[in-house]
Design a protein around this motif. Structure first.
Motif, PDB file in Angstrom:
ATOM      1  N   ARG A  90      27.238  27.162  41.560  1.00 48.39           N
ATOM      2  CA  ARG A  90      28.076  26.611  42.568  1.00 48.39           C
ATOM      3  C   ARG A  90      26.981  26.015  43.593  1.00 48.39           C
ATOM      4  NH1 ARG A  90      31.191  31.521  45.730  1.00 48.39           N
ATOM      5  NH2 ARG A  90      30.894  30.116  47.638  1.00 48.39           N
ATOM      6  N   ARG A 147      32.441  24.402  45.667  1.00 47.33           N
ATOM      7  CA  ARG A 147      32.934  23.952  44.679  1.00 47.33           C
ATOM      8  C   ARG A 147      32.310  22.789  43.801  1.00 47.33           C
ATOM      9  NH1 ARG A 147      38.419  25.453  43.723  1.00 47.33           N
ATOM     10  NH2 ARG A 147      39.274  26.530  45.358  1.00 47.33           N
ATOM     11  N   VAL A 178      35.859  23.623  39.440  1.00 50.02           N
ATOM     12  CA  VAL A 178      34.903  23.120  40.199  1.00 50.02           C
ATOM     13  C   VAL A 178      34.444  21.492  39.789  1.00 50.02           C
ATOM     14  CG1 VAL A 178      33.853  25.390  40.276  1.00 50.02           C
ATOM     15  CG2 VAL A 178      33.547  23.980  38.310  1.00 50.02           C
TER      16      VAL A 178
END
Length: 155
Positions: free
Chosen positions: A61, A42, A121
């Protein structure tokens, strides 16, 4: 620049987004995940790449690795990472705090589709001790990012 420019960016474009700060370093994916209580995937890491004559930022990511073939196909050039001095000069952020917000230079921003696996995120916020929580779609919209598929499949 750095944290101050990111604060100014959010004050102007998304004042509801809070910048999170930690006492310890969040300069790596592992440290950032620990500092902000999320899984490493994340963490939205921002890579500073030279593609031929142009420089771009690519947000992926945290556990993603670039696929050189996909990257060359998407951008038409082999990617090369910028050195520390170039990163700081072009983004205004130190390595470990690079993000697509509050940039010193206008740079094209791209988001890898792998970020879409998450509703939220955690990208850095201009320093090695700051970050924000944001949806990938909102981050792309705020930074006028284009979506690309340039990373290897995670796992």
């Amino acid at each position: 620049m750095s944290l101050a420019s990111v604060r100014a960016f959010f004050a102007a474009h998304a004042p509801e987004i809070e910048i999170l700060e930690t006492d310890g370093s969040s300069a790596t994916v592992t440290l950032a995940a620990e500092a902000f209580g999320v899984e490493p995937a994340r963490i939205a890491k921002t890579l500073s790449l030279r593609l031929g004559e142009r420089v771009v930022l690519l947000v992926t990511r945290g556990d993603a690795r670039l696929d050189n073939r996909k990257t060359k196909t998407a951008f038409g050039a082999k990617p090369r990472m910028l050195d520390l001095e170039e990163v700081a000069a072009l983004t205004g952020h130190p390595v470990g705090g690079v993000c697509p917000f509050g940039l010193a230079s206008p740079l094209a921003v791209y988001c890898d589709v792998s970020l879409r696996a998450f509703d939220e995120v955690v990208p850095a916020a201009g320093s090695t001790q700051s970050a924000v929580r944001i949806s990938p779609e909102r981050m792309a919209a705020l930074t006028r990012a284009e979506w690309v598929d340039v990373c290897q499949e995670p796992g």
